[in-house]
Design a protein around this motif. Sequence first.
Motif, short mmCIF file in Angstrom:
data_model
loop_
_atom_site.label_atom_id
_atom_site.label_comp_id
_atom_site.label_asym_id
_atom_site.label_seq_id
_atom_site.Cartn_x
_atom_site.Cartn_y
_atom_site.Cartn_z
N VAL A 217 22.57 15.29 -2.36
CA VAL A 217 22.64 16.73 -2.56
C VAL A 217 21.38 17.38 -1.97
CG1 VAL A 217 22.79 18.57 -4.30
CG2 VAL A 217 23.92 16.36 -4.71
N TYR A 218 21.54 18.39 -1.13
CA TYR A 218 20.36 19.08 -0.61
C TYR A 218 20.70 20.51 -0.22
CZ TYR A 218 22.16 17.33 3.89
OH TYR A 218 22.95 17.03 4.96
N TYR A 219 19.64 21.25 0.19
CA TYR A 219 19.77 22.69 0.39
C TYR A 219 20.13 23.05 1.83
CZ TYR A 219 17.25 22.59 -4.06
OH TYR A 219 16.86 22.34 -5.34
N GLY A 220 20.95 24.08 1.93
CA GLY A 220 21.41 24.51 3.25
C GLY A 220 20.42 25.39 4.00
N ASP A 221 19.26 25.66 3.40
CA ASP A 221 18.30 26.55 4.07
C ASP A 221 17.11 25.79 4.65
OD1 ASP A 221 16.93 25.89 1.78
OD2 ASP A 221 16.49 27.94 1.17
N ALA A 222 17.29 24.47 4.85
CA ALA A 222 16.19 23.64 5.37
C ALA A 222 16.59 23.01 6.71
CB ALA A 222 15.84 22.56 4.35
N PRO A 223 16.48 23.78 7.79
CA PRO A 223 17.02 23.31 9.07
C PRO A 223 16.25 22.17 9.71
CG PRO A 223 15.86 25.40 9.36
CD PRO A 223 15.93 25.14 7.89
N LEU A 224 15.07 21.86 9.20
CA LEU A 224 14.28 20.81 9.86
C LEU A 224 14.46 19.42 9.25
CD1 LEU A 224 11.89 23.49 10.33
CD2 LEU A 224 11.89 21.79 12.14
N MET A 225 15.23 19.36 8.18
CA MET A 225 15.48 18.06 7.54
C MET A 225 16.29 17.20 8.51
SD MET A 225 14.80 16.56 4.69
CE MET A 225 14.32 17.90 3.61
N THR A 226 15.83 15.98 8.76
CA THR A 226 16.53 15.14 9.73
C THR A 226 17.35 14.03 9.05
OG1 THR A 226 14.73 13.56 9.91
CG2 THR A 226 14.66 15.45 11.39
N ALA A 227 18.24 13.43 9.82
CA ALA A 227 19.07 12.33 9.31
C ALA A 227 18.18 11.20 8.81
CB ALA A 227 20.01 11.83 10.41
N ARG A 228 17.08 10.97 9.50
CA ARG A 228 16.16 9.89 9.10
C ARG A 228 15.62 10.10 7.70
NH1 ARG A 228 11.40 8.80 12.18
NH2 ARG A 228 12.09 8.09 14.20
N GLU A 229 15.21 11.36 7.44
CA GLU A 229 14.64 11.65 6.13
C GLU A 229 15.71 11.54 5.03
OE1 GLU A 229 11.04 14.42 7.71
OE2 GLU A 229 13.12 14.87 8.12
N LEU A 230 16.92 12.00 5.36
CA LEU A 230 18.01 11.89 4.39
C LEU A 230 18.29 10.41 4.09
CD1 LEU A 230 20.51 14.56 5.79
CD2 LEU A 230 18.91 14.81 3.87
N GLU A 231 18.27 9.63 5.13
CA GLU A 231 18.57 8.20 4.99
C GLU A 231 17.57 7.52 4.04
OE1 GLU A 231 18.34 5.92 8.61
OE2 GLU A 231 19.77 4.46 7.82
N ALA A 232 16.30 7.89 4.20
CA ALA A 232 15.27 7.29 3.35
C ALA A 232 15.54 7.58 1.87
CB ALA A 232 13.89 7.82 3.76
N ILE A 233 16.02 8.78 1.59
CA ILE A 233 16.30 9.14 0.18
C ILE A 233 17.49 8.34 -0.34
CG2 ILE A 233 16.86 11.04 -1.40
CD1 ILE A 233 14.04 11.16 -0.07
N VAL A 234 18.53 8.22 0.47
CA VAL A 234 19.71 7.45 0.03
C VAL A 234 19.30 6.00 -0.24
CG1 VAL A 234 21.98 6.57 0.67
CG2 VAL A 234 21.36 8.92 1.23
N THR A 235 18.51 5.46 0.68
CA THR A 235 18.08 4.06 0.53
C THR A 235 17.26 3.90 -0.76
OG1 THR A 235 18.02 3.87 2.92
CG2 THR A 235 16.86 2.17 1.68
N ALA A 236 16.35 4.82 -1.01
CA ALA A 236 15.52 4.75 -2.22
C ALA A 236 16.38 4.87 -3.48
CB ALA A 236 14.45 5.83 -2.20
#
Length: 465
Positions: free
Chosen positions: A100-119
Amino acid sequence: MKDVTAVILAAGMGTRMKSSLPKVLHRAAGRPLVEYPVRAALELGVASVVVVTSGHPEIARSLEAAFGARVSTVVQDPPRGTGDAARVGLARVETERALVYYGDAPLMTARELEAIVTASREAELAFASAMPENPHGYGRVLRDASGRVLEVREQRDLESDAERAVREVNAGVYAAKKSVLTRALADLKPMNAQGELYLTDIVAAVATEGRVVALVGSPDALVGVNDRSQLREAEELLFARIRERLGREGVMVHGDARIDDGVSVAPGAELEAGVRLRGATTIGPDTRIDVGSVLTDATLGARVVVKPYSVISSSRVGDGAEIGPFAHLRPESDIEAEAHVGNFVETKKTRMRRGSKANHLAYLGDGDVGERANVGAGTIFCNYDGYQKHRTVIGEDAFIGSDSQLVAPVSIGKRAFVGSGTTVTQDVPDDALALSRTRQENKLDYGPMLRARLGEAARRAKEKK
Ligand code: UD1
Ligand code: CA
């Protein structure tokens, strides 16, 4: 990532934008904000993407156009906070896990999302945090003495200077099993300064019984767009990213050239400082675009030279053509290979066939200029009669003398000449010469006489005063 659904929260009012347009439809580097987080999720390869929206029809339309059926939307109405939005989105999740994340953060990358899922696979709940220079305005991550995460508290709900001094902030990306999120969200209460349901409160709720991990990431990714000043900041970071990517792909980008996200540039191209490439512009290999040129939805071939301060909109330019300086190609101009359109030439809905030239000061609207034809300085295609537009057709190898007006509809034959200063109102046959100016008369030795007469008149005028 087939066990993960991305839930993107994009239903907020965005009041700080002071705009009637929903916040997530504001554009950065040519794309609506909401497209960036969606694209990051698709890059990550999640099972599906659910976007929670305010119901503004344009959001669903824009997502559909950009991504097709891979992305669905669900309406949160009224917007009662990020926690409520997450509930609405989560109801659509069919996988075991949610991101779950916010739609107003255009700089969030797939890599950063992946790290959160992995954690999140090693904990009950994982979320992203960051250490920006200035934490003001963000939710703070509060930890106990041993560093264990206790809760996220919003700026307005901070109670002490010690809390306000905390630099670690919530970046707004959460991952957990759907069951964990559902349970934590069910217990949310609007016990805060805004009277909203805060998604951030799930951190404290889950932390009482299980392990919560806050993963510190790049503060760039954090930039959430709440007002237009942050939109500007986010957009500059996006432009910088695009310049870096193109540099790695073999494109020479100078200075502050600003290139929209949807633009494609082939290796070997060179973009000077102050160039602006917008929309769905495509630039071919070894093409050079000089200082200050603005291209919107333009398609350029290979080895094109665009000299400084040219404007090209919804038009095509073929291989090896030369444009500018100060040329203006308006929509539906089709400049073929090796053609030249020079300074202060404006074209609109005009085809300049291979090797044709209009090098100086001309208006060429609704025309078709034949191969190798030459259009002289000051030529005007008089395409508009006040009611309708009409076409001007020029045959191959024709020569249009300077300062001619071609009153459309009209056609000039192959290899024909139009004498300088001619107003063409009738078709000119192949190989003919059209002339419509008055014949020149030379009055010999008239100069001294004229000078004496004009001088005398000036003297008399002065005496009268
Ligand atoms: C939020 C976080 C904050 C974090 C910051 C990071 C909360 C309560 N706070 O604050 O801890 O540091 O992001 O940028 O979550 N939205 C909805 N429905 C609503 C309200 C909001 O979908 O009812 C959407 C908005 O469109 C926006 C996103 O949720 O895209 C975040 O909302 P916003 O109001 O911008 O939260 P922040 O104050 O930035
Ligand atoms: Ca925000």
